[in-house]
Design an enzyme around this catalytic site. Structure first.
Site, PDB file in Angstrom:
ATOM      1  CE  LYS A   1      -0.327  -0.493   5.023  1.00 15.89           C
ATOM      2  NZ  LYS A   1      -1.114  -1.105   6.106  1.00 15.89           N
TER       3      LYS A   1
ATOM      4  CE1 TYR B   1      12.274  31.547   5.568  1.00 15.76           C
ATOM      5  CE2 TYR B   1      12.301  29.155   5.358  1.00 15.76           C
ATOM      6  CZ  TYR B   1      12.168  30.417   4.786  1.00 15.76           C
ATOM      7  OH  TYR B   1      11.933  30.528   3.462  1.00 15.76           O
TER       8      TYR B   1
HETATM    9  C1  PLP Z   1      -0.418  -2.107   6.778  1.00 21.04           C
HETATM   10  C2  PLP Z   1      -1.051  -3.399   7.122  1.00 21.04           C
HETATM   11  C3  PLP Z   1      -0.270  -4.563   7.196  1.00 21.04           C
HETATM   12  C4  PLP Z   1       1.233  -4.552   7.102  1.00 21.04           C
HETATM   13  O1  PLP Z   1       1.770  -4.085   8.323  1.00 21.04           O
HETATM   14  P1  PLP Z   1       3.343  -3.962   8.562  1.00 21.04           P
HETATM   15  O2  PLP Z   1       3.454  -3.519   9.974  1.00 21.04           O
HETATM   16  O3  PLP Z   1       3.848  -2.917   7.616  1.00 21.04           O
HETATM   17  O4  PLP Z   1       3.952  -5.279   8.297  1.00 21.04           O
HETATM   18  C5  PLP Z   1      -0.935  -5.767   7.383  1.00 21.04           C
HETATM   19  N1  PLP Z   1      -2.274  -5.818   7.527  1.00 21.04           N
HETATM   20  C6  PLP Z   1      -3.040  -4.706   7.501  1.00 21.04           C
HETATM   21  C7  PLP Z   1      -4.510  -4.825   7.677  1.00 21.04           C
HETATM   22  C8  PLP Z   1      -2.452  -3.467   7.306  1.00 21.04           C
HETATM   23  O5  PLP Z   1      -3.208  -2.362   7.301  1.00 21.04           O
END
Ligand code: PLP
Length: 364
Positions: free
Chosen positions: A38, A258
């Site tokens: 994702k 800044y």
């Molecule tokens: C993001 C996510 C994962 C992966 O998690 P990691 O900590 O990056 O391994 C797995 N399952 C769900 C439902 C997620 O939202």
């Protein structure tokens, strides 16, 4: 680092390390191991990393959005792709047309999909998300009880996996882990028999009790430490280097950046680099981050600007324009850099802007 004209920041992505990380996770888990890609592969590029994982043997991929899943579909032949966020009303046909599995997380979604299957006259593959303690997505206890009592609501649905997500897997001592595991087991026992999907990256290190038919690691694939506070078992999947634009000498008492949030206490040399908050180098790094030159640390001084940041190079007389500073590399991990600003490494990676030149090193 070779000099690349037109690049003042370089993000190197090591596909061999990422594939090796996936194989290492697979070796830890009795069930299958998928990949969560994702947010554009946590900022590293899903279109390059997902095919590398596919070539390594990964056959189950997860995105958050449907659009992310559709974009990956042609790149991952034969693999399951599921969109974790769950379907919105009216998206049924798009899921089916692109062969994306929905992750159903409410009785309304179950009803919509079962109805869609009936209209099409065929069984449709789905995942079912059970909420065991995140209170975010997935069927809650009441909905689960209803579904368990009325399994005909699942008519027309091919239940590929029942899944849940742990809230604190990176903290082995968190009591929520065992509580969620017990709730998940109870949910699976109450539902029609189906394969299960449980562990994220960190849960793969919680012990065999957290095994399932399909693990869903994301962060550990890129080399983020799934066992914070302990040695990192993963290989780093990225390096980040930024280039020095100018080095200037300033007198004691001069301000930097800044609002002069840093004032030089001694005559100083200030190195300005082409990396700022528009690149994901949040202002929280101001006066806190560290970089390395030739293996020696430099402190960030002053406030991070949109396109620039400034480092104290007083103790680095050889540093000059065009030199590269290491932000993530052999001397400093992404976890360490993120921690300097109080960020999670997940936030650091997913914040990376589009301006760094991306160099992808091929799979082994
Ligand atoms: C993001 C996510 C994962 C992966 O998690 P990691 O900590 O990056 O391994 C797995 N399952 C769900 C439902 C997620 O939202």
């Amino acid at each position: 680092m070779d000099t690349e004209p037109a690049a003042s920041a370089v993000l190197e992505i090591d596909l061999a390390a990422i594939a090796a990380n996936w194989r290492a996770l697979r070796a830890r888990h009795a069930g299958a191991v998928g990949a969560v890609v994702k947010a554009d592969g946590y900022g590293l590029g899903a279109a390059t990393t997902a095919p590398a994982l596919h070539a390594a043997g990964c056959r189950h991929f997860f995105t958050a959005h449907l659009a992310e899943a559709i974009a990956l579909r042609p790149l991952l032949p034969g693999a399951m792709i599921a969109a974790l966020n769950g379907p919105l009303p009216g998206e049924e046909e798009a899921y089916r047309a692109h062969d994306i599995h929905p992750v159903l997380g409410s009785l309304g979604q179950v009803a919509a999909w079962s109805g869609f299957a009936a209209r099409r006259g065929r069984r449709l593959p789905v995942l079912l998300h059970v909420d065991t303690g995140m209170s975010r997505l997935g069927l809650g206890p009441d909905e689960l009880a209803t579904l368990a009592a009325e399994p005909a609501r699942l008519d027309g649905l091919d239940l590929r996996y029942v899944m849940t997500h742990l809230a604190a897997a990176e903290r082995p001592q968190a009591e929520s882990n065992a509580r969620q595991l017990a709730r998940f087991r109870a949910a699976c026992a109450a539902l029609p028999a189906a394969p299960t999907s449980l562990a994220n990256s960190s849960a793969l290190f919680l012990g065999p009790g957290y095994g399932s038919d399909l693990a869903r690691p994301g962060a550990a694939l890129w080399g983020i430490n799934p066992t914070p506070g302990r040695a990192n078992p993963m290989r780093p999947g990225l390096r980040l280097s930024v280039r020095v634009l100018q080095v200037r000498a300033i007198a004691a008492g001069e301000g930097v950046g800044y609002n002069a949030s840093f004032t030089a206490a001694r005559p100083s040399r200030i190195a300005t680099v082409a990396w700022g908050y528009a690149d994901g180098f949040h202002r929280a790094f101001s006066n806190r981050a560290r970089a390395f030159f030739d293996g020696e640390p430099l402190r960030l001084v002053g406030t991070v600007s949109m396109d620039l940041a400034t480092f104290d190079a007083t103790d680095h007389p050889l540093l000059g324009p065009g030199d590269w500073l290491e932000l993530v590399g052999p001397h400093q991990s992404a976890d360490e850099l993120a921690g300097q600003a109080g960020l999670s490494p997940y936030e650091l990676l997913t914040s990376l802007g589009r301006r760094a030149a991306r160099r992808v090193r091929g799979a082994e």
